[in-house]
Structures are given as C-alpha cells and as structure tokens.
Design a protein around this motif. Structure first.
Motif, PDB file in Angstrom:
ATOM      1  N   TRP A 185       0.862  -1.090   0.066  1.00 25.31           N
ATOM      2  CA  TRP A 185       0.037   0.016  -0.050  1.00 25.31           C
ATOM      3  C   TRP A 185       0.827   1.257  -0.031  1.00 25.31           C
ATOM      4  O   TRP A 185       0.627   2.115  -0.584  1.00 25.31           O
ATOM      5  N   LEU A 186       2.108   1.317   0.560  1.00 25.83           N
ATOM      6  CA  LEU A 186       2.916   2.440   0.577  1.00 25.83           C
ATOM      7  C   LEU A 186       3.493   2.678  -0.833  1.00 25.83           C
ATOM      8  O   LEU A 186       3.601   3.729  -1.260  1.00 25.83           O
ATOM      9  N   GLY A 187       3.966   1.436  -1.353  1.00 22.73           N
ATOM     10  CA  GLY A 187       4.346   1.666  -2.749  1.00 22.73           C
ATOM     11  C   GLY A 187       3.019   2.275  -3.644  1.00 22.73           C
ATOM     12  O   GLY A 187       3.666   2.943  -4.697  1.00 22.73           O
ATOM     13  N   ILE A 188       2.025   1.764  -3.493  1.00 23.78           N
ATOM     14  CA  ILE A 188       0.935   2.362  -4.256  1.00 23.78           C
ATOM     15  C   ILE A 188       0.974   3.737  -4.053  1.00 23.78           C
ATOM     16  O   ILE A 188       0.711   4.427  -4.896  1.00 23.78           O
ATOM     17  N   ALA A 189       0.686   4.126  -2.960  1.00 26.63           N
ATOM     18  CA  ALA A 189       0.520   5.546  -2.619  1.00 26.63           C
ATOM     19  C   ALA A 189       1.825   6.305  -3.035  1.00 26.63           C
ATOM     20  O   ALA A 189       1.518   7.652  -3.684  1.00 26.63           O
ATOM     21  N   LEU A 190       2.808   5.926  -2.989  1.00 24.09           N
ATOM     22  CA  LEU A 190       4.144   6.615  -3.945  1.00 24.09           C
ATOM     23  C   LEU A 190       3.957   6.565  -5.223  1.00 24.09           C
ATOM     24  O   LEU A 190       4.056   7.673  -5.773  1.00 24.09           O
ATOM     25  N   GLY A 191       3.430   5.503  -5.771  1.00 25.70           N
ATOM     26  CA  GLY A 191       3.213   5.522  -7.232  1.00 25.70           C
ATOM     27  C   GLY A 191       2.165   6.473  -7.532  1.00 25.70           C
ATOM     28  O   GLY A 191       2.143   7.535  -8.579  1.00 25.70           O
ATOM     29  N   ALA A 192       0.924   6.701  -6.906  1.00 23.20           N
ATOM     30  CA  ALA A 192      -0.101   7.704  -7.128  1.00 23.20           C
ATOM     31  C   ALA A 192       0.286   8.867  -6.952  1.00 23.20           C
ATOM     32  O   ALA A 192       0.030   9.785  -7.705  1.00 23.20           O
ATOM     33  N   TRP A 193       1.193   9.157  -5.941  1.00 24.74           N
ATOM     34  CA  TRP A 193       1.681  10.416  -5.656  1.00 24.74           C
ATOM     35  C   TRP A 193       2.583  11.039  -7.034  1.00 24.74           C
ATOM     36  O   TRP A 193       2.370  12.125  -7.285  1.00 24.74           O
ATOM     37  N   LEU A 194       3.279  10.077  -7.413  1.00 19.64           N
ATOM     38  CA  LEU A 194       3.955  10.432  -8.642  1.00 19.64           C
ATOM     39  C   LEU A 194       3.143  10.813  -9.939  1.00 19.64           C
ATOM     40  O   LEU A 194       3.442  11.767 -10.826  1.00 19.64           O
ATOM     41  N   LEU A 195       1.960  10.196  -9.942  1.00 19.52           N
ATOM     42  CA  LEU A 195       1.265  10.508 -10.990  1.00 19.52           C
ATOM     43  C   LEU A 195       0.572  11.861 -10.988  1.00 19.52           C
ATOM     44  O   LEU A 195       0.183  12.371 -11.985  1.00 19.52           O
ATOM     45  N   VAL A 196       0.477  12.221  -9.944  1.00 18.56           N
ATOM     46  CA  VAL A 196      -0.272  13.580  -9.624  1.00 18.56           C
ATOM     47  C   VAL A 196       0.811  14.679  -9.443  1.00 18.56           C
ATOM     48  O   VAL A 196       0.537  15.978  -9.495  1.00 18.56           O
ATOM     49  N   SER A 197       2.017  14.404  -9.069  1.00 18.34           N
ATOM     50  CA  SER A 197       3.016  15.369  -8.451  1.00 18.34           C
ATOM     51  C   SER A 197       3.264  16.225  -9.652  1.00 18.34           C
ATOM     52  O   SER A 197       3.589  17.558  -9.277  1.00 18.34           O
ATOM     53  N   PRO A 198       3.432  16.269 -10.973  1.00 21.17           N
ATOM     54  CA  PRO A 198       3.634  17.145 -12.002  1.00 21.17           C
ATOM     55  C   PRO A 198       2.821  18.309 -11.895  1.00 21.17           C
ATOM     56  O   PRO A 198       3.055  19.442 -11.930  1.00 21.17           O
ATOM     57  N   TRP A 199       1.454  18.099 -11.532  1.00 11.33           N
ATOM     58  CA  TRP A 199       0.670  19.276 -11.368  1.00 11.33           C
ATOM     59  C   TRP A 199       0.376  19.740 -10.053  1.00 11.33           C
ATOM     60  O   TRP A 199       0.345  21.024  -9.764  1.00 11.33           O
ATOM     61  N   ALA A 200       0.627  18.831  -8.955  1.00 12.15           N
ATOM     62  CA  ALA A 200       0.449  19.190  -7.702  1.00 12.15           C
ATOM     63  C   ALA A 200       1.678  20.344  -7.264  1.00 12.15           C
ATOM     64  O   ALA A 200       1.763  21.059  -6.515  1.00 12.15           O
ATOM     65  N   LEU A 201       3.057  19.980  -7.756  1.00 12.97           N
ATOM     66  CA  LEU A 201       4.157  20.468  -7.573  1.00 12.97           C
ATOM     67  C   LEU A 201       4.662  21.778  -8.725  1.00 12.97           C
ATOM     68  O   LEU A 201       5.436  22.427  -8.671  1.00 12.97           O
ATOM     69  N   GLY A 202       3.770  21.764  -9.726  1.00  3.53           N
ATOM     70  CA  GLY A 202       3.892  22.742 -10.625  1.00  3.53           C
ATOM     71  C   GLY A 202       4.844  22.647 -11.724  1.00  3.53           C
ATOM     72  O   GLY A 202       5.682  23.616 -12.228  1.00  3.53           O
ATOM     73  N   TYR A 203       5.442  21.217 -11.947  1.00  5.42           N
ATOM     74  CA  TYR A 203       6.397  20.852 -13.146  1.00  5.42           C
ATOM     75  C   TYR A 203       5.799  20.540 -14.127  1.00  5.42           C
ATOM     76  O   TYR A 203       6.560  19.653 -14.950  1.00  5.42           O
ATOM     77  N   SER A 204       4.536  20.386 -14.449  1.00  6.79           N
ATOM     78  CA  SER A 204       3.827  19.642 -15.552  1.00  6.79           C
ATOM     79  C   SER A 204       4.376  20.196 -16.936  1.00  6.79           C
ATOM     80  O   SER A 204       4.326  19.147 -18.004  1.00  6.79           O
TER      81      SER A 204
END
Length: 118
Positions: A10-29
């Motif tokens: 579940w931690l690995g899935i959470a990290l993967g999900a974070w990577l999927l949204v991080s370009p937009w969440a952190l503004g580097y899309s």
C-alpha cells in the motif's frame, strides 16, 4: 489470482499515485522529461505492487529498489536536476521506495526463519 496486499504494498501504491499527480501538484507539468518520468515511474510502482509474485516477493522488492535508484538518478540522467521541485520529488520518492523495499525484504527474511544447512 490476486495477491493479498501488505502494508508495504500500500505504501508503494501511494508513492506511485503521488508520482502520477505530482507534476501538477508541484507545478512542473510543463517540463516534459520530469513529467514523463513521474508518470511512467508512478505506473511502474503501482504495477509492481499489484503483480502477483507470491512465490517471488523478493523479486518484487528488488524491482522496487531498481525503480527507486532510477528515481534518484533520473534528474541527473534526464537533465532536470535544476528544476528543484521535480528533482527533489523524484529523489525523495526514490529514497522512500528503496527504504520501504528494504524494510519489506527484512520483514520477509525474518519470517522465513533459520536457513537449513546443507
């Protein structure tokens, strides 16, 4: 058919999900190398955790470690090390991925008991 997911999965899935949204969440899309790396590795991390490798859990964790090493090296290899948010995110997720995989390997080894001598 499907494996029972453990805490580290579940931690690995959470990290993967974070990577999927991080370009937009952190503004580097708009940075294509950093965004594509995050999207691709996010999918890889989720896929690795969902793989049914019951007989080969060590292999799954070792593949997670390879993904983590790639995430740490990617900003330098793909040339986005000067983009602080993207580089810091990739390296932090990579370090966490390695740490969780190492922890899972230790847990798996402890559960096996002593190794019989030949």
């Amino acid at each position: 058919m499907f494996k029972t997911l453990k805490f580290e999965d579940w931690l690995g899935i959470a990290l993967g999900a974070w990577l999927l949204v991080s370009p937009w969440a952190l503004g580097y899309s708009e940075q294509s190398a950093a965004s594509m790396n995050a999207l691709f590795l996010g999918c890889i991390l989720i896929f690795l955790e969902l793989l049914n490798l019951d007989a080969h859990e060590d292999l799954e964790e070792k593949l997670d470690m390879v993904a983590g090493v790639w995430l740490i090296a990617a900003p330098f290899i793909l040339g986005f090390s000067s983009a602080f948010a993207a580089a810091a995110n990739a390296m932090a997720v990579g370090a966490l991925t390695i740490a969780f995989a190492a922890w899972a390997l230790v847990q798996t080894d402890e559960g096996r008991g002593p190794v019989p001598h030949a």
